[in-house]
Design a protein around this motif. Structure first.
Motif, PDB file in Angstrom:
ATOM      1  N   LEU A  74     -21.480 -89.085  -6.687  1.00  0.00           N
ATOM      2  CA  LEU A  74     -21.456 -88.559  -5.329  1.00  0.00           C
ATOM      3  C   LEU A  74     -20.278 -89.122  -4.557  1.00  0.00           C
ATOM      4  O   LEU A  74     -19.959 -90.302  -4.682  1.00  0.00           O
ATOM      5  N   GLY A  75     -19.678 -88.282  -3.758  1.00  0.00           N
ATOM      6  CA  GLY A  75     -18.648 -88.748  -2.839  1.00  0.00           C
ATOM      7  C   GLY A  75     -19.315 -89.417  -1.648  1.00  0.00           C
ATOM      8  O   GLY A  75     -20.520 -89.268  -1.414  1.00  0.00           O
ATOM      9  N   ALA A  76     -18.540 -90.141  -0.891  1.00  0.00           N
ATOM     10  CA  ALA A  76     -19.087 -90.871   0.255  1.00  0.00           C
ATOM     11  C   ALA A  76     -19.718 -89.934   1.276  1.00  0.00           C
ATOM     12  O   ALA A  76     -20.799 -90.212   1.807  1.00  0.00           O
ATOM     13  N   ALA A  77     -19.084 -88.812   1.572  1.00  0.00           N
ATOM     14  CA  ALA A  77     -19.616 -87.877   2.565  1.00  0.00           C
ATOM     15  C   ALA A  77     -20.933 -87.270   2.095  1.00  0.00           C
ATOM     16  O   ALA A  77     -21.890 -87.162   2.871  1.00  0.00           O
ATOM     17  N   GLU A  78     -21.004 -86.890   0.834  1.00  0.00           N
ATOM     18  CA  GLU A  78     -22.238 -86.303   0.306  1.00  0.00           C
ATOM     19  C   GLU A  78     -23.357 -87.339   0.262  1.00  0.00           C
ATOM     20  O   GLU A  78     -24.502 -87.049   0.616  1.00  0.00           O
ATOM     21  N   ALA A  79     -23.035 -88.541  -0.152  1.00  0.00           N
ATOM     22  CA  ALA A  79     -24.039 -89.611  -0.192  1.00  0.00           C
ATOM     23  C   ALA A  79     -24.567 -89.893   1.213  1.00  0.00           C
ATOM     24  O   ALA A  79     -25.779 -90.048   1.411  1.00  0.00           O
ATOM     25  N   ALA A  80     -23.681 -89.925   2.198  1.00  0.00           N
ATOM     26  CA  ALA A  80     -24.105 -90.167   3.578  1.00  0.00           C
ATOM     27  C   ALA A  80     -24.983 -89.030   4.088  1.00  0.00           C
ATOM     28  O   ALA A  80     -25.984 -89.265   4.769  1.00  0.00           O
ATOM     29  N   ARG A  81     -24.646 -87.795   3.739  1.00  0.00           N
ATOM     30  CA  ARG A  81     -25.440 -86.649   4.177  1.00  0.00           C
ATOM     31  C   ARG A  81     -26.835 -86.698   3.565  1.00  0.00           C
ATOM     32  O   ARG A  81     -27.843 -86.507   4.255  1.00  0.00           O
ATOM     33  N   TRP A 116     -28.397 -89.335   2.383  1.00  0.00           N
ATOM     34  CA  TRP A 116     -29.076 -90.498   2.958  1.00  0.00           C
ATOM     35  C   TRP A 116     -29.639 -90.142   4.333  1.00  0.00           C
ATOM     36  O   TRP A 116     -30.770 -90.489   4.663  1.00  0.00           O
TER      37      TRP A 116
END
Length: 59
Positions: free
Chosen positions: A20-27, A29
Motif C-alpha cells: 500500500l502507498g501512504a495515501a491509500e494506507a491513510a485512507r 486507516w
C-alpha cells in the motif's frame, strides 16, 4: 429500542494483497477509525438504554 443500535459493527477494512502507498494506507486507516468511532458510540448508547431498562425493573 432503536433498530440503529442493534446493527452489528462494520468489519475492519480488508487490505489488498499488495503493498500500500501512504495515501491509500491513510485512507483505509481513516475508514477503520471512523467505523470504530461509530460502533463505540452506538454500543455506548445501547449500554445506556439497557441499563435504564434494567434499572426500571429494580424499582
Amino acid at each position: 429500542m432503536p433498530e440503529s443500535l442493534k446493527v452489528p459493527c462494520r468489519p475492519v477494512v480488508r487490505l489488498p494483497d499488495r503493498p500500500l502507498g501512504a495515501a491509500e494506507a491513510a485512507r483505509l486507516w481513516a475508514v477503520d477509525r471512523r467505523n470504530l468511532g461509530e460502533c463505540g458510540r452506538s454500543k455506548a448508547a445501547l449500554t445506556k438504554a439497557v441499563n435504564a431498562i434494567e434499572e426500571q425493573g429494580r424499582e
